[in-house]
Design a protein around this motif. Structure first.
Motif, PDB file in Angstrom:
ATOM      1  N   GLU A 195       9.291  11.786  12.182  1.00 16.01           N
ATOM      2  CA  GLU A 195       8.288  11.926  13.246  1.00 16.01           C
ATOM      3  C   GLU A 195       6.984  12.502  12.700  1.00 16.01           C
ATOM      4  N   LYS A 196       7.125  13.448  11.772  1.00  7.24           N
ATOM      5  CA  LYS A 196       5.914  13.999  11.137  1.00  7.24           C
ATOM      6  C   LYS A 196       5.142  12.912  10.412  1.00  7.24           C
ATOM      7  N   GLN A 197       5.916  12.057   9.743  1.00  5.98           N
ATOM      8  CA  GLN A 197       5.262  10.992   8.998  1.00  5.98           C
ATOM      9  C   GLN A 197       4.545  10.030   9.948  1.00  5.98           C
ATOM     10  N   ARG A 198       5.142   9.886  11.128  1.00  4.76           N
ATOM     11  CA  ARG A 198       4.490   9.013  12.107  1.00  4.76           C
ATOM     12  C   ARG A 198       3.235   9.654  12.693  1.00  4.76           C
ATOM     13  N   VAL A 199       3.223  10.988  12.764  1.00 13.93           N
ATOM     14  CA  VAL A 199       1.991  11.679  13.154  1.00 13.93           C
ATOM     15  C   VAL A 199       0.901  11.386  12.117  1.00 13.93           C
ATOM     16  N   ALA A 200       1.312  11.420  10.848  1.00 10.90           N
ATOM     17  CA  ALA A 200       0.362  11.131   9.765  1.00 10.90           C
ATOM     18  C   ALA A 200      -0.152   9.696   9.861  1.00 10.90           C
ATOM     19  N   LEU A 201       0.752   8.790  10.206  1.00 12.45           N
ATOM     20  CA  LEU A 201       0.358   7.393  10.387  1.00 12.45           C
ATOM     21  C   LEU A 201      -0.667   7.268  11.507  1.00 12.45           C
ATOM     22  N   ALA A 202      -0.364   7.919  12.623  1.00 16.28           N
ATOM     23  CA  ALA A 202      -1.254   7.850  13.777  1.00 16.28           C
ATOM     24  C   ALA A 202      -2.636   8.401  13.423  1.00 16.28           C
ATOM     25  N   ARG A 203      -2.655   9.505  12.686  1.00 17.17           N
ATOM     26  CA  ARG A 203      -3.929  10.090  12.241  1.00 17.17           C
ATOM     27  C   ARG A 203      -4.739   9.086  11.433  1.00 17.17           C
ATOM     28  N   THR A 204      -4.046   8.425  10.515  1.00 22.31           N
ATOM     29  CA  THR A 204      -4.742   7.489   9.636  1.00 22.31           C
ATOM     30  C   THR A 204      -5.233   6.279  10.410  1.00 22.31           C
ATOM     31  N   ILE A 205      -4.407   5.821  11.350  1.00 22.08           N
ATOM     32  CA  ILE A 205      -4.803   4.688  12.182  1.00 22.08           C
ATOM     33  C   ILE A 205      -6.080   5.042  12.940  1.00 22.08           C
ATOM     34  N   LEU A 206      -6.114   6.267  13.436  1.00 23.35           N
ATOM     35  CA  LEU A 206      -7.256   6.733  14.213  1.00 23.35           C
ATOM     36  C   LEU A 206      -8.523   6.808  13.362  1.00 23.35           C
ATOM     37  N   LYS A 207      -8.324   7.152  12.114  1.00 22.15           N
ATOM     38  CA  LYS A 207      -9.457   7.309  11.195  1.00 22.15           C
ATOM     39  C   LYS A 207     -10.126   5.965  10.905  1.00 22.15           C
ATOM     40  N   GLU A 208      -9.375   4.887  11.127  1.00 20.64           N
ATOM     41  CA  GLU A 208      -9.876   3.537  10.875  1.00 20.64           C
ATOM     42  C   GLU A 208     -10.594   3.407   9.541  1.00 20.64           C
ATOM     43  N   PRO A 209      -9.932   3.732   8.472  1.00 22.88           N
ATOM     44  CA  PRO A 209     -10.576   3.577   7.172  1.00 22.88           C
ATOM     45  C   PRO A 209     -10.792   2.104   6.863  1.00 22.88           C
ATOM     46  N   ALA A 210     -11.784   1.823   6.047  1.00 25.26           N
ATOM     47  CA  ALA A 210     -12.073   0.432   5.702  1.00 25.26           C
ATOM     48  C   ALA A 210     -10.930  -0.176   4.897  1.00 25.26           C
ATOM     49  N   ILE A 211     -10.295   0.662   4.095  1.00 27.76           N
ATOM     50  CA  ILE A 211      -9.212   0.193   3.243  1.00 27.76           C
ATOM     51  C   ILE A 211      -8.030   1.147   3.398  1.00 27.76           C
ATOM     52  N   LEU A 212      -6.867   0.576   3.621  1.00 33.76           N
ATOM     53  CA  LEU A 212      -5.678   1.399   3.806  1.00 33.76           C
ATOM     54  C   LEU A 212      -4.861   1.474   2.538  1.00 33.76           C
ATOM     55  N   VAL A 213      -4.478   2.681   2.179  1.00 41.22           N
ATOM     56  CA  VAL A 213      -3.650   2.857   0.999  1.00 41.22           C
ATOM     57  C   VAL A 213      -2.362   3.548   1.432  1.00 41.22           C
ATOM     58  N   LEU A 214      -1.238   2.896   1.193  1.00 39.49           N
ATOM     59  CA  LEU A 214       0.031   3.444   1.638  1.00 39.49           C
ATOM     60  C   LEU A 214       0.958   3.668   0.455  1.00 39.49           C
ATOM     61  N   ASP A 215       1.423   4.888   0.325  1.00 37.43           N
ATOM     62  CA  ASP A 215       2.450   5.128  -0.683  1.00 37.43           C
ATOM     63  C   ASP A 215       3.736   5.415   0.066  1.00 37.43           C
ATOM     64  N   GLU A 216       4.535   4.398   0.163  1.00 39.97           N
ATOM     65  CA  GLU A 216       5.763   4.510   0.929  1.00 39.97           C
ATOM     66  C   GLU A 216       6.778   5.317   0.136  1.00 39.97           C
ATOM     67  N   ALA A 217       6.967   6.546   0.535  1.00 41.31           N
ATOM     68  CA  ALA A 217       7.961   7.365  -0.151  1.00 41.31           C
ATOM     69  C   ALA A 217       8.852   7.969   0.909  1.00 41.31           C
TER      70      ALA A 217
END
Ligand code: ADP
Ligand code: MG
Length: 313
Positions: A195-217
């Motif tokens: 769930e914490k990781q999903r909070v982080a996802l939501a934050r990043t989605i909100l930030k709408e960066p031009a380029i998304l970088v995901l390190d799936e760990a």
């Protein structure tokens, strides 16, 4: 002894701050980055992202001047497409991400974003364009709304909810007594790792960066959570490649995560040894990716049987 006590003291401090949930994960990332002595070029301009096209041109890099961490890597992420990096541990995947962030200076070659060499732009503008979902996210002792909205100042409640939905967190939040006003973290509702990781996802989605970088760990998570996070990552990558020409680059450990990626790059010893989409790569009889895929499928089947056996017990 004093030489020893300093880094230990530092670690202790970081550990305590992490525990109290008071450290911004991204700040922490920077803090832990060994060498940030890279300075902006004189007269460096801000990066201007138009299409989010990323290009590695014959990039060579070594951490120690001996072992080649990257040995002539070239690839291109076209506008709005998603690229996944796979390969065994030590093959150079994380190095590619670190170099994209310009945490290190490359030996030769070039890294470009929309035709601008990343050595010619300000580091602040570069890192602003790159949205990363951290492996470990830290929550504030505040409401869920605050914790997600933290991704972008001035985000509306609707935007926060939309981001939570995209991160598959909305239903869980609605099950809390005070929903989006529920306090989470140490002094509130405790969220699971997933769930914490999903909070982080939501934050990043909100930030709408031009380029998304995901390190799936997701190794630290249990299978249930891992599946959720995977789905959310997939969704994020899909969103990234569909709307607004957002490009994405992700490191994937679970090969099932990357079925829908436009391009899969297989690394070995700092070199790209295969590339193509999922279907192309699986079609190669003696392909490395095909081998990895078949192996992981069989491992997963074993794992599934194990879980079922436990349930029956
Ligand atoms: P991957 O992410 O695919 O597991 P990395 O990019 O982390 O691989 O590593 C690529 C190579 O660079 C490996 O040989 C690894 O040992 C080396 N390496 C990674 N990080 C460092 C570092 N900070 N200092 C020295 N060598 C490193
Ligand atoms: Mg790595």
């Amino acid at each position: 002894l004093s030489q020893l006590s300093s880094p230990l003291h530092m670690l202790g401090m970081i550990y305590r701050q992490l525990n109290s949930g008071m450290v911004d994960a991204e700040k922490l990332l920077k803090l832990l980055e060994e060498e940030t002595e890279i300075v902006d070029a004189p007269g460096a301009k801000d990066l201007v992202v138009t299409d989010g096209v990323i290009e590695f041109r014959d990039v060579h890099f070594s951490y120690d001047g001996k072992v080649k961490a990257l040995d002539g890597v070239s690839f291109r992420i076209d506008k709005g497409t998603s690229v996944a990096l796979v390969g065994e541990s030590g093959s150079g995947k994380s190095t590619i991400l670190r170099l994209l962030f310009r945490f290190y200076e490359i030996g030769s070659g070039a890294i470009l974003i929309d035709n601008q060499d990343i050595r010619d732009v300000t580091q602040v503008s570069l890192r602003k364009a790159l949205g990363v979902v951290p492996q470990e996210s830290v929550l504030w002792n505040d409401t869920v709304e605050y914790n997600i909205g933290y991704g972008r100042q001035g985000a509306t409640k609707e935007e926060i909810i939309e981001a939570a939905r995209a991160a598959r967190l909305h239903d869980r939040i609605m099950s809390f007594p005070e929903q989006y006003n529920t306090v989470v973290g140490e002094r509130g509702v405790r969220l699971s790792g997933g769930e914490k990781q999903r909070v982080a996802l939501a934050r990043t989605i909100l930030k709408e960066p031009a380029i998304l970088v995901l390190d799936e760990a997701t190794s630290a998570l249990d299978t249930e959570n891992e599946r959720f996070v995977q789905q959310a990552l997939e969704k994020l990558a899909n969103m990234a490649s569909q709307a607004e020409g957002r490009s994405s680059l992700m490191i994937a450990h679970r090969l099932s995560t990357i079925v829908s990626c436009d391009q899969i790059i297989v690394m070995r010893n700092g070199k790209i040894i295969e590339r193509g989409n999922h279907r192309d790569l699986l079609a190669r009889d003696d392909g490395v990716f095909a081998g990895m895929w078949n192996q992981q499928i069989s491992v997963d089947r074993d794992m599934a049987e194990e879980v079922v056996a436990q349930l029956v017990d």
